[in-house]
Design a protein around this motif. Structure first.
Motif, PDB file in Angstrom:
ATOM      1  N   ASP A  74      19.294  29.399  76.329  1.00 30.14           N
ATOM      2  CA  ASP A  74      18.910  30.359  75.292  1.00 30.14           C
ATOM      3  C   ASP A  74      17.399  30.590  75.290  1.00 30.14           C
ATOM      4  O   ASP A  74      16.934  31.722  75.119  1.00 30.14           O
ATOM      5  CB  ASP A  74      19.365  29.859  73.923  1.00 30.14           C
ATOM      6  N   PHE A  75      16.645  29.511  75.467  1.00 32.11           N
ATOM      7  CA  PHE A  75      15.190  29.635  75.503  1.00 32.11           C
ATOM      8  C   PHE A  75      14.744  30.519  76.663  1.00 32.11           C
ATOM      9  O   PHE A  75      13.950  31.454  76.491  1.00 32.11           O
ATOM     10  CB  PHE A  75      14.548  28.256  75.613  1.00 32.11           C
ATOM     11  N   LEU A  76      15.272  30.243  77.847  1.00 31.45           N
ATOM     12  CA  LEU A  76      14.870  31.019  79.023  1.00 31.45           C
ATOM     13  C   LEU A  76      15.310  32.472  78.912  1.00 31.45           C
ATOM     14  O   LEU A  76      14.560  33.394  79.287  1.00 31.45           O
ATOM     15  CB  LEU A  76      15.445  30.388  80.286  1.00 31.45           C
ATOM     16  N   ASN A  77      16.506  32.700  78.372  1.00 34.51           N
ATOM     17  CA  ASN A  77      16.962  34.077  78.193  1.00 34.51           C
ATOM     18  C   ASN A  77      16.064  34.850  77.231  1.00 34.51           C
ATOM     19  O   ASN A  77      15.757  36.021  77.452  1.00 34.51           O
ATOM     20  CB  ASN A  77      18.409  34.099  77.691  1.00 34.51           C
ATOM     21  N   SER A  78      15.624  34.186  76.162  1.00 31.55           N
ATOM     22  CA  SER A  78      14.748  34.867  75.200  1.00 31.55           C
ATOM     23  C   SER A  78      13.402  35.199  75.832  1.00 31.55           C
ATOM     24  O   SER A  78      12.830  36.258  75.582  1.00 31.55           O
ATOM     25  CB  SER A  78      14.553  34.003  73.953  1.00 31.55           C
ATOM     26  N   VAL A  79      12.900  34.282  76.684  1.00 34.33           N
ATOM     27  CA  VAL A  79      11.610  34.524  77.341  1.00 34.33           C
ATOM     28  C   VAL A  79      11.701  35.704  78.299  1.00 34.33           C
ATOM     29  O   VAL A  79      10.843  36.592  78.293  1.00 34.33           O
ATOM     30  CB  VAL A  79      11.122  33.263  78.089  1.00 34.33           C
ATOM     31  N   ILE A  80      12.738  35.736  79.128  1.00 39.26           N
ATOM     32  CA  ILE A  80      12.805  36.817  80.119  1.00 39.26           C
ATOM     33  C   ILE A  80      13.062  38.168  79.456  1.00 39.26           C
ATOM     34  O   ILE A  80      12.630  39.214  79.971  1.00 39.26           O
ATOM     35  CB  ILE A  80      13.850  36.536  81.217  1.00 39.26           C
TER      36      ILE A  80
END
Length: 213
Positions: free
Chosen positions: A42-48
């Motif tokens: 979820d963190f990486l998806n929000s960043v990208i």
């Protein structure tokens, strides 16, 4: 109900256990807005999504890596494109600024009275619990020093110093070189202590890095 083996219970009582806390422990936390800490994915998806314009053609590549749960390589590509400083700012927004509070599970873990607790979690949720319950006597270390104190070891760094957190293979390899004595100690602990992994999935990249030897 977990049926704990007697030898594990005995090792806990004799303080011959190392508690190794994963992201599933932090996932129980909540802040005043009712938010919970993001998972790796979820963190990486929000960043990208926030950096989609900067990532360009790499957006799809990183998205696919996240879908395949290859989070280390996804982080590697992402950090290369947006830089460690910008990535660190994203980490602070996700894990420090929301002000997550510890919950009952952190109290229970502290109550096990383990002298060594290790966590790759970069948030500060468990140590808030440990410091409050120990009246500030617990020692927080990024890497282990030989002390008689009760220790919380931040194996991958802390969100307070995002320039030293470990999220990618490159950062992990750099840490293993710079803090080789810590990783030798970790190997020794794995041979001499009972490790209890709490809040993990067997495919979690953190646990794979820890046990790769």
């Amino acid at each position: 109900m977990i049926n704990w083996p007697e030898d594990v219970v005995e090792d806990i009582a004799r303080r011959r256990c190392v508690l190794y806390l994963g992201s599933g422990v932090s996932a129980n936390s909540v802040n005043e807005k009712g938010e919970t800490p993001a998972t790796w994915g979820d963190f990486l998806n929000s960043v990208i999504e926030n950096k989609k314009g900067t990532l360009g053609e790499h957006y799809g590549t990183i998205k696919e890596l996240i879908r395949e749960k290859d989070f280390l390589l996804a982080c590697e590509v992402l950090v290369q494109k947006i830089g460690e400083i910008e990535f660190g700012e994203c980490a602070e927004n996700a894990f420090r600024r929301p002000q997550f509070a510890y919950t009952d599970i952190h109290e229970v873990i502290y109550g096990l009275d383990s002298r060594i607790v290790i966590t790759p979690n970069i948030d500060k949720i468990y140590e808030q619990c440990a410091l409050k319950n120990s009246k500030g006597s617990v020692v927080i270390k990024k890497y282990y020093l030989r002390k008689p104190d009760y220790l919380v070891i931040k194996a991958h760094g802390c969100v307070d110093d995002t320039q030293k957190i470990v999220f990618t293979h490159e950062q992990y390899n750099k840490a293993r070189y710079q803090y080789a004595s810590f990783y030798r100690l970790l190997d020794a602990l794995l041979l001499t202590h009972t490790f209890i992994f709490i809040g993990w999935g067997i495919k979690d990249p953190d646990i794979q890095l820890t046990l790769e030897n």
